[in-house]
Structures are given as structure tokens and as C-alpha cells.
Design a protein around this motif. Structure first.
Motif, PDB file in Angstrom:
ATOM      1  N   LYS A 120       0.842  -1.205   0.000  1.00 46.42           N
ATOM      2  CA  LYS A 120       0.000   0.000   0.000  1.00 46.42           C
ATOM      3  C   LYS A 120       0.872   1.247   0.000  1.00 46.42           C
ATOM      4  O   LYS A 120       0.638   2.183  -0.765  1.00 46.42           O
ATOM      5  N   ARG A 121       1.893   1.233   0.849  1.00 43.88           N
ATOM      6  CA  ARG A 121       2.785   2.398   0.955  1.00 43.88           C
ATOM      7  C   ARG A 121       3.489   2.662  -0.372  1.00 43.88           C
ATOM      8  O   ARG A 121       3.588   3.797  -0.826  1.00 43.88           O
ATOM      9  N   TRP A 145       0.958   4.257  -2.814  1.00 39.33           N
ATOM     10  CA  TRP A 145       0.650   5.641  -2.427  1.00 39.33           C
ATOM     11  C   TRP A 145       1.851   6.553  -2.664  1.00 39.33           C
ATOM     12  O   TRP A 145       1.699   7.702  -3.075  1.00 39.33           O
ATOM     13  N   ASP A 146       3.062   6.038  -2.388  1.00 41.98           N
ATOM     14  CA  ASP A 146       4.269   6.831  -2.643  1.00 41.98           C
ATOM     15  C   ASP A 146       4.417   7.135  -4.129  1.00 41.98           C
ATOM     16  O   ASP A 146       4.823   8.230  -4.504  1.00 41.98           O
ATOM     17  N   ARG A 185       2.013   9.912  -5.011  1.00 43.06           N
ATOM     18  CA  ARG A 185       2.521  11.200  -4.522  1.00 43.06           C
ATOM     19  C   ARG A 185       3.696  11.689  -5.371  1.00 43.06           C
ATOM     20  O   ARG A 185       3.828  12.884  -5.638  1.00 43.06           O
ATOM     21  N   LYS A 233      -4.658   8.125  -9.346  1.00 41.06           N
ATOM     22  CA  LYS A 233      -5.528   7.757  -8.232  1.00 41.06           C
ATOM     23  C   LYS A 233      -5.278   6.288  -7.889  1.00 41.06           C
ATOM     24  O   LYS A 233      -5.133   5.453  -8.786  1.00 41.06           O
ATOM     25  N   VAL A 234      -5.227   5.969  -6.600  1.00 40.65           N
ATOM     26  CA  VAL A 234      -4.994   4.593  -6.155  1.00 40.65           C
ATOM     27  C   VAL A 234      -6.211   4.108  -5.375  1.00 40.65           C
ATOM     28  O   VAL A 234      -6.656   4.777  -4.439  1.00 40.65           O
TER      29      VAL A 234
END
Length: 88
Positions: free
Chosen positions: A42-43, A46-47, A50, A66-67
Motif C-alpha cells: 500500500k505504501r 501511495w508513494d 505522490r 488515483k490509487v
């Protein structure tokens, strides 16, 4: 783009997805469908989202990714890319 995997979606799987998305900049969405997703995966997703936003801000582009993460049952009837078939 929908990415699906039976079982646990790991950080290695997220790396494959990020590499695929980097090769296809026209895609604007990552949807992961798996029975479960590790916090590290997940990280990483999301990274990546970003980082795309940060680079777009620095270059003046209008680009976002978009995730969405869907955990639970993975249907064979849903069309998408199987993570197991992505090249490393």
C-alpha cells in the motif's frame, strides 16, 4: 487500470505495477484487487501516486494517479491485468 491477484499482494507485486504504470503514462488510475494487501505494498502504491503529483507540480503538468485498493474476493469475470503475468 485494474490489477488483480489471488492471494496476498506484496511489495514486489506493487513494484511490478509501478513499473507497468511508468511505461504507460496515459493511465490515470491504479485499482488493485486482491484477497489481501500488505502495508508495504500500500505504501509503495501511495508513494508512487505522490511522486507523480510532485513531478507534475514541478514541471507544470496536470497529471495525477488515483490509487484504489480492494481487498477480498477476486473474481475471474472482472477484466484486468493479472499481476502474476506482469514482467519484472
Amino acid at each position: 487500470m485494474l490489477f488483480k491477484k489471488r492471494g496476498v499482494f506484496t511489495e514486489g507485486d506493487a513494484r511490478k505495477v509501478v513499473e507497468w504504470m511508468s511505461a504507460h503514462p496515459e493511465e490515470r488510475e491504479i485499482i488493485v484487487m486482491a484477497e489481501s494487501v500488505t502495508p508495504e505494498a500500500k505504501r509503495r502504491l501511495w508513494d508512487y501516486a505522490r511522486a507523480v503529483q510532485l513531478m507534475a507540480d514541478m514541471t507544470g503538468e496536470e497529471r495525477r494517479v488515483k490509487v484504489e485498493i480492494l481487498e477480498g474476493f477476486v473474481s475471474d469475470k472482472v477484466k484486468g491485468l493479472d499481476v502474476e503475468e506482469l514482467r519484472t
